[in-house]
Scaffold this motif. Sequence first.
Motif, PDB file in Angstrom:
ATOM      1  N   VAL A 134      -4.753   2.905  11.233  1.00  0.00           N
ATOM      2  CA  VAL A 134      -5.276   2.479   9.933  1.00  0.00           C
ATOM      3  C   VAL A 134      -4.716   1.102   9.623  1.00  0.00           C
ATOM      4  CG1 VAL A 134      -5.634   4.794   8.992  1.00  0.00           C
ATOM      5  CG2 VAL A 134      -3.407   3.689   8.722  1.00  0.00           C
ATOM      6  N   ASP A 135      -5.510   0.285   8.970  1.00  0.00           N
ATOM      7  CA  ASP A 135      -5.064  -1.040   8.568  1.00  0.00           C
ATOM      8  C   ASP A 135      -4.352  -1.012   7.218  1.00  0.00           C
ATOM      9  OD1 ASP A 135      -6.098  -2.386  10.824  1.00  0.00           O
ATOM     10  OD2 ASP A 135      -8.095  -2.406   9.929  1.00  0.00           O
ATOM     11  N   ASP A 136      -4.499   0.078   6.504  1.00  0.00           N
ATOM     12  CA  ASP A 136      -3.928   0.231   5.167  1.00  0.00           C
ATOM     13  C   ASP A 136      -3.599   1.705   4.990  1.00  0.00           C
ATOM     14  OD1 ASP A 136      -4.027   0.807   2.183  1.00  0.00           O
ATOM     15  OD2 ASP A 136      -4.286  -1.368   2.143  1.00  0.00           O
ATOM     16  N   LEU A 137      -2.429   2.007   4.460  1.00  0.00           N
ATOM     17  CA  LEU A 137      -2.058   3.408   4.279  1.00  0.00           C
ATOM     18  C   LEU A 137      -2.955   4.116   3.273  1.00  0.00           C
ATOM     19  CD1 LEU A 137       1.855   3.475   4.354  1.00  0.00           C
ATOM     20  CD2 LEU A 137       0.253   4.238   6.115  1.00  0.00           C
ATOM     21  N   GLY A 138      -3.685   3.351   2.488  1.00  0.00           N
ATOM     22  CA  GLY A 138      -4.630   3.961   1.576  1.00  0.00           C
ATOM     23  C   GLY A 138      -5.706   4.758   2.285  1.00  0.00           C
ATOM     24  N   ALA A 139      -5.946   4.433   3.567  1.00  0.00           N
ATOM     25  CA  ALA A 139      -6.944   5.170   4.355  1.00  0.00           C
ATOM     26  C   ALA A 139      -6.366   6.419   5.005  1.00  0.00           C
ATOM     27  CB  ALA A 139      -7.517   4.248   5.440  1.00  0.00           C
ATOM     28  N   ASP A 153       0.800  -1.225   0.000  1.00  0.00           N
ATOM     29  CA  ASP A 153       0.000   0.000   0.000  1.00  0.00           C
ATOM     30  C   ASP A 153       0.835   1.280   0.000  1.00  0.00           C
ATOM     31  OD1 ASP A 153       1.047  -0.300   2.523  1.00  0.00           O
ATOM     32  OD2 ASP A 153      -0.826  -0.048   3.608  1.00  0.00           O
ATOM     33  N   VAL A 154       2.164   1.159   0.020  1.00  0.00           N
ATOM     34  CA  VAL A 154       3.013   2.309   0.301  1.00  0.00           C
ATOM     35  C   VAL A 154       3.081   3.318  -0.842  1.00  0.00           C
ATOM     36  CG1 VAL A 154       5.416   3.022   0.687  1.00  0.00           C
ATOM     37  CG2 VAL A 154       4.417   1.173   2.051  1.00  0.00           C
ATOM     38  N   GLU A 207      -0.387  10.083  -2.729  1.00  0.00           N
ATOM     39  CA  GLU A 207      -1.627  10.768  -2.383  1.00  0.00           C
ATOM     40  C   GLU A 207      -1.422  11.718  -1.201  1.00  0.00           C
ATOM     41  OE1 GLU A 207      -5.495  11.920  -2.920  1.00  0.00           O
ATOM     42  OE2 GLU A 207      -4.252  10.649  -4.204  1.00  0.00           O
ATOM     43  N   VAL A 208      -0.701  11.268  -0.175  1.00  0.00           N
ATOM     44  CA  VAL A 208      -0.445  12.136   0.980  1.00  0.00           C
ATOM     45  C   VAL A 208       0.332  13.373   0.549  1.00  0.00           C
ATOM     46  CG1 VAL A 208       0.763  12.307   3.196  1.00  0.00           C
ATOM     47  CG2 VAL A 208      -0.553  10.256   2.660  1.00  0.00           C
ATOM     48  N   LEU A 220      -8.038  10.231   6.548  1.00  0.00           N
ATOM     49  CA  LEU A 220      -7.918  10.432   7.990  1.00  0.00           C
ATOM     50  C   LEU A 220      -7.173  11.728   8.304  1.00  0.00           C
ATOM     51  CD1 LEU A 220      -8.332   9.497  10.885  1.00  0.00           C
ATOM     52  CD2 LEU A 220      -6.284   8.069  10.652  1.00  0.00           C
ATOM     53  N   LEU A 221      -6.123  12.009   7.537  1.00  0.00           N
ATOM     54  CA  LEU A 221      -5.369  13.237   7.776  1.00  0.00           C
ATOM     55  C   LEU A 221      -6.242  14.471   7.606  1.00  0.00           C
ATOM     56  CD1 LEU A 221      -1.949  12.453   6.046  1.00  0.00           C
ATOM     57  CD2 LEU A 221      -2.427  12.555   8.498  1.00  0.00           C
ATOM     58  N   ARG A 222      -7.189  14.393   6.710  1.00  0.00           N
ATOM     59  CA  ARG A 222      -8.085  15.537   6.523  1.00  0.00           C
ATOM     60  C   ARG A 222      -9.001  15.734   7.731  1.00  0.00           C
ATOM     61  NH1 ARG A 222      -7.984  13.557   1.040  1.00  0.00           N
ATOM     62  NH2 ARG A 222      -9.817  12.240   1.414  1.00  0.00           N
ATOM     63  N   GLU A 223      -9.209  14.652   8.482  1.00  0.00           N
ATOM     64  CA  GLU A 223     -10.107  14.724   9.631  1.00  0.00           C
ATOM     65  C   GLU A 223      -9.384  15.045  10.939  1.00  0.00           C
ATOM     66  OE1 GLU A 223     -12.108  11.002   9.804  1.00  0.00           O
ATOM     67  OE2 GLU A 223     -12.833  11.099   7.745  1.00  0.00           O
ATOM     68  N   VAL A 224      -8.096  14.696  10.974  1.00  0.00           N
ATOM     69  CA  VAL A 224      -7.351  14.879  12.231  1.00  0.00           C
ATOM     70  C   VAL A 224      -7.203  16.372  12.513  1.00  0.00           C
ATOM     71  CG1 VAL A 224      -5.119  14.601  13.340  1.00  0.00           C
ATOM     72  CG2 VAL A 224      -6.119  12.699  12.079  1.00  0.00           C
ATOM     73  N   SER A 225      -7.499  16.735  13.734  1.00  0.00           N
ATOM     74  CA  SER A 225      -7.352  18.133  14.144  1.00  0.00           C
ATOM     75  C   SER A 225      -6.335  18.234  15.268  1.00  0.00           C
ATOM     76  CB  SER A 225      -8.697  18.701  14.606  1.00  0.00           C
ATOM     77  OG  SER A 225      -9.177  17.979  15.726  1.00  0.00           O
ATOM     78  N   GLY A 226      -5.746  19.393  15.383  1.00  0.00           N
ATOM     79  CA  GLY A 226      -4.811  19.626  16.480  1.00  0.00           C
ATOM     80  C   GLY A 226      -3.497  18.916  16.327  1.00  0.00           C
ATOM     81  N   ALA A 227      -3.148  18.492  15.093  1.00  0.00           N
ATOM     82  CA  ALA A 227      -1.881  17.780  14.895  1.00  0.00           C
ATOM     83  C   ALA A 227      -0.984  18.483  13.887  1.00  0.00           C
ATOM     84  CB  ALA A 227      -2.157  16.339  14.441  1.00  0.00           C
ATOM     85  N   GLY A 228      -1.294  19.721  13.631  1.00  0.00           N
ATOM     86  CA  GLY A 228      -0.471  20.453  12.678  1.00  0.00           C
ATOM     87  C   GLY A 228      -0.739  20.062  11.255  1.00  0.00           C
TER      88      GLY A 228
END
Length: 223
Positions: A205-210, A100-101, A107-108, A214-222
């Motif tokens: 995450v079970d797969d880096l494809g997710a 998945d890398v 994408e990231v 998730l990064l778009r949802e994470v808040s407070g992490a820069g």
Amino acid sequence: MALVTFDLFSALVDARAGGSAALAELAAGRGWPVSGTELYDDWDARNKASQRDEPAWVPFAEHCRRALAATCAARGLDADPVADTAALLATLPDWPLWPDVQAALVEVARTHRVGVLSNVDDDLFARTRVAPLVEPGAVLTSERLHAYKPHPELYRRAVAAGVGLHVPASARDTRGALEAGLAVVRVVRPGHALDPDGPRPEHEVDDLGALPALLREVSGAGT
């Protein structure tokens, strides 16, 4: 853009598969009656212990040599630790990425700087399949930071270098990053489990494809 780092030898590279194959070839050439996987597991444990217990910084390659020398001595194997370690590390370009890398890092990189935070030497990292996939200026190695996971100093220096979030897989990296206060999204990989006595990451995450979603949802992490 915020900087997201990944662990090299658990989150991105299937080090056990690559290292076991290399040590199996070495064992066959040396006539050692032991499997590559057995050698890898023994060597890897000693390598991590050496990184943890050595009070002064020494190159990652030297930890590898010490660990291989100790592994062979404990098993009564006739070895040349310098030559054998060089042969092992020469195979780094063949160590496979997890499936998945590649797509996930591309994408990231659309929304974040993509880097690596790893216990490795610069020249060894350059041999890996990860090197072309990350931003050269975002590669944070133990050689550059002069500290080894899971020591808090490595993570503090990573934050000072601009890391906003780290993606580990192994227990020691996950615990070390969390205890140092670094934001974490852990990727679940075969053979790696959380430290039962350590903190648990808020996100996995079970797969880096997710990861991009998730990064778009994470808040407070820069991010």
